[in-house]
Design a protein around this motif. Structure first.
Motif, PDB file in Angstrom:
ATOM      1  N   ALA A 216      15.066 -11.112 -15.808  1.00  0.00           N
ATOM      2  CA  ALA A 216      14.128 -11.334 -16.910  1.00  0.00           C
ATOM      3  C   ALA A 216      13.525 -12.729 -16.839  1.00  0.00           C
ATOM      4  O   ALA A 216      14.127 -13.668 -16.294  1.00  0.00           O
ATOM      5  CB  ALA A 216      14.844 -11.128 -18.241  1.00  0.00           C
ATOM      6  N   ASP A 217      12.343 -12.866 -17.411  1.00  0.00           N
ATOM      7  CA  ASP A 217      11.704 -14.176 -17.532  1.00  0.00           C
ATOM      8  C   ASP A 217      12.292 -14.897 -18.746  1.00  0.00           C
ATOM      9  O   ASP A 217      12.284 -14.379 -19.861  1.00  0.00           O
ATOM     10  CB  ASP A 217      10.193 -14.027 -17.720  1.00  0.00           C
ATOM     11  CG  ASP A 217       9.512 -13.427 -16.502  1.00  0.00           C
ATOM     12  OD1 ASP A 217      10.068 -13.568 -15.388  1.00  0.00           O
ATOM     13  OD2 ASP A 217       8.446 -12.799 -16.665  1.00  0.00           O
ATOM     14  N   GLY A 218      12.796 -16.112 -18.493  1.00  0.00           N
ATOM     15  CA  GLY A 218      13.393 -16.878 -19.589  1.00  0.00           C
ATOM     16  C   GLY A 218      14.884 -16.596 -19.694  1.00  0.00           C
ATOM     17  O   GLY A 218      15.531 -16.132 -18.750  1.00  0.00           O
ATOM     18  N   GLY A 219      15.432 -16.896 -20.873  1.00  0.00           N
ATOM     19  CA  GLY A 219      16.833 -16.591 -21.135  1.00  0.00           C
ATOM     20  C   GLY A 219      17.828 -17.531 -20.484  1.00  0.00           C
ATOM     21  O   GLY A 219      18.949 -17.126 -20.164  1.00  0.00           O
ATOM     22  N   ARG A 220      17.419 -18.805 -20.302  1.00  0.00           N
ATOM     23  CA  ARG A 220      18.385 -19.739 -19.737  1.00  0.00           C
ATOM     24  C   ARG A 220      19.615 -19.865 -20.645  1.00  0.00           C
ATOM     25  O   ARG A 220      19.509 -19.806 -21.873  1.00  0.00           O
ATOM     26  CB  ARG A 220      17.759 -21.124 -19.543  1.00  0.00           C
ATOM     27  CG  ARG A 220      16.858 -21.257 -18.350  1.00  0.00           C
ATOM     28  CD  ARG A 220      16.476 -22.713 -18.102  1.00  0.00           C
ATOM     29  NE  ARG A 220      15.807 -23.309 -19.262  1.00  0.00           N
ATOM     30  CZ  ARG A 220      15.433 -24.587 -19.337  1.00  0.00           C
ATOM     31  NH1 ARG A 220      15.688 -25.411 -18.327  1.00  0.00           N
ATOM     32  NH2 ARG A 220      14.825 -25.042 -20.410  1.00  0.00           N
ATOM     33  N   SER A 221      20.762 -20.064 -20.034  1.00  0.00           N
ATOM     34  CA  SER A 221      22.005 -20.252 -20.785  1.00  0.00           C
ATOM     35  C   SER A 221      22.099 -21.689 -21.281  1.00  0.00           C
ATOM     36  O   SER A 221      21.670 -22.631 -20.598  1.00  0.00           O
ATOM     37  CB  SER A 221      23.217 -19.936 -19.906  1.00  0.00           C
ATOM     38  OG  SER A 221      23.209 -18.578 -19.519  1.00  0.00           O
ATOM     39  N   LEU A 222      22.686 -21.852 -22.463  1.00  0.00           N
ATOM     40  CA  LEU A 222      22.859 -23.157 -23.084  1.00  0.00           C
ATOM     41  C   LEU A 222      24.353 -23.390 -23.304  1.00  0.00           C
ATOM     42  O   LEU A 222      25.043 -22.529 -23.855  1.00  0.00           O
ATOM     43  CB  LEU A 222      22.140 -23.212 -24.439  1.00  0.00           C
ATOM     44  CG  LEU A 222      20.692 -22.724 -24.493  1.00  0.00           C
ATOM     45  CD1 LEU A 222      20.186 -22.748 -25.931  1.00  0.00           C
ATOM     46  CD2 LEU A 222      19.804 -23.581 -23.590  1.00  0.00           C
ATOM     47  N   PHE A 223      24.836 -24.548 -22.890  1.00  0.00           N
ATOM     48  CA  PHE A 223      26.239 -24.892 -23.082  1.00  0.00           C
ATOM     49  C   PHE A 223      26.347 -26.356 -23.479  1.00  0.00           C
ATOM     50  O   PHE A 223      25.595 -27.201 -22.993  1.00  0.00           O
ATOM     51  CB  PHE A 223      27.052 -24.636 -21.801  1.00  0.00           C
ATOM     52  CG  PHE A 223      27.347 -23.186 -21.546  1.00  0.00           C
ATOM     53  CD1 PHE A 223      28.519 -22.616 -22.006  1.00  0.00           C
ATOM     54  CD2 PHE A 223      26.429 -22.386 -20.866  1.00  0.00           C
ATOM     55  CE1 PHE A 223      28.792 -21.275 -21.780  1.00  0.00           C
ATOM     56  CE2 PHE A 223      26.687 -21.047 -20.641  1.00  0.00           C
ATOM     57  CZ  PHE A 223      27.872 -20.484 -21.104  1.00  0.00           C
ATOM     58  N   VAL A 224      27.312 -26.651 -24.347  1.00  0.00           N
ATOM     59  CA  VAL A 224      27.530 -28.026 -24.772  1.00  0.00           C
ATOM     60  C   VAL A 224      29.028 -28.228 -25.002  1.00  0.00           C
ATOM     61  O   VAL A 224      29.733 -27.330 -25.488  1.00  0.00           O
ATOM     62  CB  VAL A 224      26.721 -28.360 -26.048  1.00  0.00           C
ATOM     63  CG1 VAL A 224      27.160 -27.500 -27.219  1.00  0.00           C
ATOM     64  CG2 VAL A 224      26.835 -29.824 -26.399  1.00  0.00           C
ATOM     65  N   ASP A 225      29.517 -29.382 -24.609  1.00  0.00           N
ATOM     66  CA  ASP A 225      30.909 -29.757 -24.865  1.00  0.00           C
ATOM     67  C   ASP A 225      30.989 -30.203 -26.328  1.00  0.00           C
ATOM     68  O   ASP A 225      30.834 -31.380 -26.657  1.00  0.00           O
ATOM     69  CB  ASP A 225      31.313 -30.885 -23.913  1.00  0.00           C
ATOM     70  CG  ASP A 225      32.787 -31.241 -24.008  1.00  0.00           C
ATOM     71  OD1 ASP A 225      33.466 -30.729 -24.919  1.00  0.00           O
ATOM     72  OD2 ASP A 225      33.254 -32.047 -23.173  1.00  0.00           O
ATOM     73  N   ALA A 226      31.252 -29.250 -27.219  1.00  0.00           N
ATOM     74  CA  ALA A 226      31.155 -29.509 -28.658  1.00  0.00           C
ATOM     75  C   ALA A 226      32.225 -30.475 -29.152  1.00  0.00           C
ATOM     76  O   ALA A 226      32.006 -31.190 -30.136  1.00  0.00           O
ATOM     77  CB  ALA A 226      31.230 -28.193 -29.435  1.00  0.00           C
ATOM     78  N   THR A 227      33.378 -30.517 -28.495  1.00  0.00           N
ATOM     79  CA  THR A 227      34.387 -31.482 -28.937  1.00  0.00           C
ATOM     80  C   THR A 227      33.949 -32.913 -28.616  1.00  0.00           C
ATOM     81  O   THR A 227      34.263 -33.842 -29.366  1.00  0.00           O
ATOM     82  CB  THR A 227      35.759 -31.196 -28.303  1.00  0.00           C
ATOM     83  OG1 THR A 227      35.656 -31.215 -26.885  1.00  0.00           O
ATOM     84  CG2 THR A 227      36.294 -29.848 -28.761  1.00  0.00           C
ATOM     85  N   SER A 228      33.209 -33.095 -27.529  1.00  0.00           N
ATOM     86  CA  SER A 228      32.666 -34.423 -27.236  1.00  0.00           C
ATOM     87  C   SER A 228      31.645 -34.829 -28.290  1.00  0.00           C
ATOM     88  O   SER A 228      31.603 -35.993 -28.721  1.00  0.00           O
ATOM     89  CB  SER A 228      32.018 -34.442 -25.846  1.00  0.00           C
ATOM     90  OG  SER A 228      32.975 -34.249 -24.840  1.00  0.00           O
ATOM     91  N   VAL A 229      30.832 -33.877 -28.717  1.00  0.00           N
ATOM     92  CA  VAL A 229      29.868 -34.158 -29.780  1.00  0.00           C
ATOM     93  C   VAL A 229      30.601 -34.485 -31.078  1.00  0.00           C
ATOM     94  O   VAL A 229      30.226 -35.400 -31.820  1.00  0.00           O
ATOM     95  CB  VAL A 229      28.913 -32.968 -29.979  1.00  0.00           C
ATOM     96  CG1 VAL A 229      27.920 -33.261 -31.094  1.00  0.00           C
ATOM     97  CG2 VAL A 229      28.172 -32.647 -28.682  1.00  0.00           C
ATOM     98  N   ALA A 230      31.671 -33.751 -31.359  1.00  0.00           N
ATOM     99  CA  ALA A 230      32.446 -34.019 -32.567  1.00  0.00           C
ATOM    100  C   ALA A 230      33.041 -35.426 -32.540  1.00  0.00           C
ATOM    101  O   ALA A 230      33.085 -36.118 -33.566  1.00  0.00           O
ATOM    102  CB  ALA A 230      33.552 -32.975 -32.723  1.00  0.00           C
ATOM    103  N   ASN A 231      33.500 -35.859 -31.375  1.00  0.00           N
ATOM    104  CA  ASN A 231      34.028 -37.217 -31.264  1.00  0.00           C
ATOM    105  C   ASN A 231      32.937 -38.257 -31.477  1.00  0.00           C
ATOM    106  O   ASN A 231      33.181 -39.314 -32.077  1.00  0.00           O
ATOM    107  CB  ASN A 231      34.688 -37.418 -29.903  1.00  0.00           C
ATOM    108  CG  ASN A 231      36.036 -36.728 -29.802  1.00  0.00           C
ATOM    109  OD1 ASN A 231      36.786 -36.672 -30.772  1.00  0.00           O
ATOM    110  ND2 ASN A 231      36.345 -36.190 -28.636  1.00  0.00           N
ATOM    111  N   ALA A 232      31.726 -37.966 -30.996  1.00  0.00           N
ATOM    112  CA  ALA A 232      30.601 -38.878 -31.239  1.00  0.00           C
ATOM    113  C   ALA A 232      30.247 -38.903 -32.725  1.00  0.00           C
ATOM    114  O   ALA A 232      29.920 -39.966 -33.278  1.00  0.00           O
ATOM    115  CB  ALA A 232      29.394 -38.446 -30.403  1.00  0.00           C
TER     116      ALA A 232
END
Length: 372
Positions: A216-232
């Motif tokens: 399909a066109d588009g649909g890139r996956s998104l990931f984030v280290d949410a615990t690192s964001v929580a620490n920030a």
């Protein structure tokens, strides 16, 4: 020599410390208390008399020896007692857990450095499973490559770590567009960053997403280290951090046949060390927030700030998941999502399932022990 007291005994440890040990604890942990075959405790401390006390206690260079009122004799190596002794204000070392490891934070540029393991290597080389689970403990994410296009392949790699953990989505779930979707994931729409299934009382721990097709066109996956964001967040906005760690918010998942509800803290704290231990975040599975309206004046700014930080370009990793790849990640640490894709532009099919984090830690301990 040991000094017998009312409820326990005192002895001098090899390092000179004056150590105290409770009688019931000593009797409960006699080496004979465990079944030799199953390693389960077979001794019943409840059957002992009230006011249990040692009859005789002696000490030699290597061990404490106790004779109990019923004639039973116990021997405790001093090295073992030293390991378990708790000094005033100190911490018991316990068994020591090799699966408790320091998290290694990562950011938006992590894609090239994601640890990669091929399917064939994992299923033919058990030693690699220790490396794989170690990465999942440290970074919370890994990529499997060259996966066969079968349901069995996904189950097989899951079972290298543990038993597939069912959820309200079943033992596995298929992510593709449906005419009558029961979940936003089953559409071509964008998916906001989220952790899976917070409406469950205990959300699944480790998630597997096996990409079977992606034309399909588009649909890139998104990931984030949410615990690192929580620490920030904790460092930059401590008042917001406190709100999100103190407040239980409602989540809900409903279909014609299901109504699953639970309350979770958006940021979870480890009570033993005060570190961020988990995140529960899902806008599309959030129920109507039911806290007092005046509290919303503080809650929404905290909630929005955390969500905006996860979307920030320094944290958010974007990539295309390709057919034959399986992304594996800690659902209590990593938030994930998807950009919208063009409906009808090509096939897009992912199959997913879960394994509990406790099984991952167990597998890591056993695999690592077998290497030594």
């Amino acid at each position: 020599m040991p000094v017998l007291k009312e409820n326990g005994l005192q002895l001098t440890m090899p390092n000179g410390d004056q150590a105290y040990f409770n009688y019931y604890w000593l009797r409960d942990n006699c080496p004979s208390s465990w079944d030799e075959d199953t390693q389960e405790r077979a001794f019943d401390i409840l059957a002992e008399p009230d006011h249990l006390k040692a009859d005789v206690a002696t000490l030699d260079d290597d061990a404490l020896h106790i004779t109990w009122p019923d004639g039973h004799q116990s021997q405790y190596p001093l090295a073992w007692l030293s390991h378990w002794y708790k000094n005033e204000g100190g911490n018991v070392a316990g068994h020591g857990d090799i699966a408790v490891r320091a998290r290694r934070s990562w950011y938006a540029d992590h894609y090239e450095d994601i640890a990669r393991f091929s399917y064939d290597d994992l299923v033919t080389n058990p030693a690699l499973v220790a490396d794989w689970t170690e990465v999942l403990l440290d970074e919370g994410i890994a990529l499997l490559t060259a996966m066969p296009d079968t349901d069995d392949a996904l189950q097989e790699v899951c079972e290298l770590i543990g038993t597939v953990r069912p959820s309200f989505s079943g033992y596995a779930f298929n992510v593709r567009s449906e005419l009558k979707p029961v979940n936003l994931a089953y559409t071509s729409k964008a998916l906001e960053l989220h952790t899976d299934l917070p409406p469950e009382e205990l959300a699944p721990g480790l998630q597997f997403l096996h990409c079977r097709e992606n034309d399909a066109d588009g649909g890139r996956s998104l990931f984030v280290d949410a615990t690192s964001v929580a620490n920030a967040l904790r460092e930059q906005y401590p008042e917001y951090f406190k709100i999100l760690t103190d407040t239980e918010v409602p989540f809900r998942y409903t279909t014609d046949s299901q109504d699953v509800r639970a309350r979770q803290r958006i940021i979870e704290i480890d009570p033993d060390n005060g570190e961020v231990s988990g995140v529960s975040f899902s806008q599309h599975l959030s129920d109507v927030f039911d806290m007092p309206q005046q509290f919303m004046d503080q809650f929404y700014p905290a909630f929005r700030k955390f969500g905006h930080m996860m979307q920030d370009s320094q944290y958010l990793m974007k990539f295309r998941l390709n057919a034959g790849e399986c992304i594996v990640f800690d659902n209590h640490r990593i938030a994930h999502g998807r950009e919208a894709f063009t409906e009808g532009s090509g096939a897009r099919f992912l199959r997913g399932c879960y394994v509990d984090r406790g099984e991952m830690r167990s597998t890591y301990r056993v695999r690592l022990a077998n290497q030594h």
